[in-house]
Design a protein around this motif. Structure first.
Motif, PDB file in Angstrom:
ATOM      1  N   MET A  43     -30.680  32.663 -18.730  1.00 15.64           N
ATOM      2  CA  MET A  43     -29.562  31.836 -18.298  1.00 15.64           C
ATOM      3  C   MET A  43     -29.685  31.512 -16.807  1.00 15.64           C
ATOM      4  O   MET A  43     -29.914  32.397 -15.984  1.00 15.64           O
ATOM      5  N   SER A  44     -29.527  30.249 -16.486  1.00 13.28           N
ATOM      6  CA  SER A  44     -29.622  29.821 -15.095  1.00 13.28           C
ATOM      7  C   SER A  44     -28.360  30.188 -14.332  1.00 13.28           C
ATOM      8  O   SER A  44     -27.304  30.458 -14.912  1.00 13.28           O
ATOM      9  N   GLU A  45     -28.464  30.179 -12.998  1.00 14.29           N
ATOM     10  CA  GLU A  45     -27.292  30.437 -12.166  1.00 14.29           C
ATOM     11  C   GLU A  45     -26.265  29.329 -12.350  1.00 14.29           C
ATOM     12  O   GLU A  45     -25.058  29.569 -12.269  1.00 14.29           O
ATOM     13  N   GLU A  46     -26.743  28.138 -12.608  1.00 10.89           N
ATOM     14  CA  GLU A  46     -25.828  27.015 -12.857  1.00 10.89           C
ATOM     15  C   GLU A  46     -24.989  27.279 -14.105  1.00 10.89           C
ATOM     16  O   GLU A  46     -23.778  27.040 -14.117  1.00 10.89           O
ATOM     17  N   PHE A  47     -25.649  27.795 -15.149  1.00 10.32           N
ATOM     18  CA  PHE A  47     -24.909  28.104 -16.371  1.00 10.32           C
ATOM     19  C   PHE A  47     -23.923  29.242 -16.132  1.00 10.32           C
ATOM     20  O   PHE A  47     -22.779  29.192 -16.591  1.00 10.32           O
ATOM     21  N   LYS A  48     -24.340  30.256 -15.397  1.00  7.74           N
ATOM     22  CA  LYS A  48     -23.463  31.395 -15.127  1.00  7.74           C
ATOM     23  C   LYS A  48     -22.255  30.989 -14.296  1.00  7.74           C
ATOM     24  O   LYS A  48     -21.192  31.599 -14.403  1.00  7.74           O
ATOM     25  N   SER A  49     -22.425  29.963 -13.475  1.00  2.27           N
ATOM     26  CA  SER A  49     -21.280  29.471 -12.716  1.00  2.27           C
ATOM     27  C   SER A  49     -20.311  28.737 -13.627  1.00  2.27           C
ATOM     28  O   SER A  49     -19.103  28.687 -13.357  1.00  2.27           O
ATOM     29  N   LEU A  50     -20.836  28.193 -14.712  1.00  3.24           N
ATOM     30  CA  LEU A  50     -20.002  27.522 -15.703  1.00  3.24           C
ATOM     31  C   LEU A  50     -19.296  28.544 -16.582  1.00  3.24           C
ATOM     32  O   LEU A  50     -18.114  28.404 -16.899  1.00  3.24           O
ATOM     33  N   ASN A  51     -20.039  29.584 -16.996  1.00  2.00           N
ATOM     34  CA  ASN A  51     -19.495  30.650 -17.831  1.00  2.00           C
ATOM     35  C   ASN A  51     -19.986  31.985 -17.294  1.00  2.00           C
ATOM     36  O   ASN A  51     -21.124  32.377 -17.535  1.00  2.00           O
ATOM     37  N   ALA A  52     -19.128  32.665 -16.578  1.00  2.00           N
ATOM     38  CA  ALA A  52     -19.506  33.932 -15.940  1.00  2.00           C
ATOM     39  C   ALA A  52     -19.905  34.992 -16.950  1.00  2.00           C
ATOM     40  O   ALA A  52     -20.563  35.972 -16.603  1.00  2.00           O
ATOM     41  N   LYS A  53     -19.532  34.815 -18.224  1.00  2.00           N
ATOM     42  CA  LYS A  53     -19.915  35.769 -19.267  1.00  2.00           C
ATOM     43  C   LYS A  53     -21.408  35.672 -19.581  1.00  2.00           C
ATOM     44  O   LYS A  53     -21.983  36.588 -20.167  1.00  2.00           O
ATOM     45  N   GLY A  54     -22.000  34.526 -19.235  1.00  2.00           N
ATOM     46  CA  GLY A  54     -23.433  34.358 -19.432  1.00  2.00           C
ATOM     47  C   GLY A  54     -23.858  34.254 -20.878  1.00  2.00           C
ATOM     48  O   GLY A  54     -24.972  34.654 -21.235  1.00  2.00           O
ATOM     49  N   ARG A  55     -22.979  33.716 -21.720  1.00  2.00           N
ATOM     50  CA  ARG A  55     -23.292  33.641 -23.149  1.00  2.00           C
ATOM     51  C   ARG A  55     -22.916  32.284 -23.733  1.00  2.00           C
ATOM     52  O   ARG A  55     -22.015  31.613 -23.233  1.00  2.00           O
ATOM     53  N   VAL A  56     -23.636  31.894 -24.758  1.00  2.00           N
ATOM     54  CA  VAL A  56     -23.291  30.707 -25.526  1.00  2.00           C
ATOM     55  C   VAL A  56     -22.469  31.152 -26.741  1.00  2.00           C
ATOM     56  O   VAL A  56     -22.514  32.334 -27.106  1.00  2.00           O
ATOM     57  N   PRO A  57     -21.722  30.218 -27.350  1.00  2.00           N
ATOM     58  CA  PRO A  57     -21.628  28.800 -27.021  1.00  2.00           C
ATOM     59  C   PRO A  57     -20.643  28.534 -25.894  1.00  2.00           C
ATOM     60  O   PRO A  57     -19.712  29.296 -25.676  1.00  2.00           O
ATOM     61  N   VAL A  58     -20.893  27.416 -25.217  1.00  2.00           N
ATOM     62  CA  VAL A  58     -19.934  26.867 -24.260  1.00  2.00           C
ATOM     63  C   VAL A  58     -19.739  25.402 -24.632  1.00  2.00           C
ATOM     64  O   VAL A  58     -20.719  24.680 -24.857  1.00  2.00           O
ATOM     65  N   LEU A  59     -18.500  24.995 -24.690  1.00  2.00           N
ATOM     66  CA  LEU A  59     -18.155  23.620 -25.036  1.00  2.00           C
ATOM     67  C   LEU A  59     -17.372  23.014 -23.883  1.00  2.00           C
ATOM     68  O   LEU A  59     -16.476  23.653 -23.335  1.00  2.00           O
ATOM     69  N   ALA A  60     -17.731  21.810 -23.501  1.00  2.00           N
ATOM     70  CA  ALA A  60     -16.955  21.069 -22.508  1.00  2.00           C
ATOM     71  C   ALA A  60     -16.407  19.818 -23.174  1.00  2.00           C
ATOM     72  O   ALA A  60     -17.146  19.064 -23.820  1.00  2.00           O
TER      73      ALA A  60
END
Length: 214
Positions: A43-60
C-alpha cells in the motif's frame, strides 16, 4: 451524506482480495466506476492517507470516501436501489446484514486472516504454525455453516430469490479455498453447486478479469 444523481465513483482494489465483492456489486448496479490498484502488502503512502486502516475496499463517491465492507456495499446499493442488492424486503435486508457481519468478521477477519495475515495475531513467529492450523479449522467450520445454510434453502441465491451483495462474498470465499487445497466438491457439494450456478454471471466474470487470482 447527499449523493448527486450521477456521481464520480472510484473503487480501490487489490486482485484476489475482498474488494472483488464491491466490484461485482458495482457491475450488478450498472455503475461505471474508476478502478484504482492498491496492492495488498504494498500500500502506498497516498493510499494510507486516504484510508489510515491500510486496507481495501475503499469506495469514493464524489468527495465522500467510504471504508469497511458493509458500508461500501450499502453505498453501492443506495446508488442503484432498483437492483435490490440489499434484498427486496425488510426481512431480506436483515438477512443480508446478518450474512455480511458474519462473513466480514468470523470468516474473513478471523479465520482466513489467521492463515494469511498471521502477523495481525501475534509478534511471536514461533506461534504462527499453531495459529494457522487453528485458522484452517475455523475456515472448515465457516464452510460447513455455509453448506448447511445453503442446503436449507430452495433458491439459487443466499438471500431471497434474487442476487444480493451476499452472493459475491460467498463466491469469493469459495474461490479462496483453491489456495488451501480443500476438496470442495466432495466436502461441500451444495456450496459447490451454488457457486457453479453463479460464477458465469456477467458481473462475476467481468470482475474476475480484474481479480485474476479468483
Amino acid at each position: 451524506m447527499a449523493f448527486t444523481k450521477n456521481p464520480n465513483v472510484k473503487l480501490w482494489y487489490s486482485p484476489g482480495a475482498c474488494s472483488f465483492v464491491p466490484h461485482v456489486a458495482l457491475r450488478e448496479a450498472g455503475i461505471d466506476a474508476e478502478l484504482i490498484l492498491a496492492q495488498v502488502g504494498q500500500m502506498s503512502e497516498e493510499f494510507k492517507s486516504l484510508n489510515a486502516k491500510g486496507r481495501v475496499p475503499v469506495l469514493a463517491i464524489g468527495d465522500e470516501v467510504i471504508t469497511e465492507m458493509s458500508a461500501v456495499l450499502t453505498a453501492i446499493s443506495y446508488l442503484a436501489p432498483e437492483a435490490h442488492l440489499l434484498g427486496r424486503t425488510f426481512v431480506e435486508t436483515i438477512r443480508v446484514y446478518e450474512w455480511l457481519n458474519y462473513l466480514s468478521t468470523t470468516a474473513h477477519a478471523q479465520s482466513f486472516a489467521s492463515i494469511w495475515r498471521t502477523e495481525r495475531f501475534t509478534n511471536d513467529f514461533n506461534l504462527y504454525p499453531s495459529i494457522q492450523v487453528r485458522g484452517i479449522e475455523n475456515v472448515r467450520d465457516v464452510y460447513a455453516l455455509i453448506e448447511r445454510k445453503l442446503s436449507e434453502r430452495d433458491s439459487d441465491y443466499a438471500v431471497g430469490h434474487s442476487f444480493t451483495v451476499v452472493d459475491p462474498f460467498l463466491i469469493l470465499l469459495y474461490f479462496w479455498a483453491g489456495r488451501l487445497d480443500f476438496e470442495m466438491e466432495t466436502m461441500y457439494p451444495r456450496y459447490t453447486r451454488y457457486v457453479k450456478n453463479l460464477r458465469e454471471r456477467k458481473s462475476v466474470t467481468e470482475a474476475r478479469k480484474i481479480h485474476i487470482n479468483v
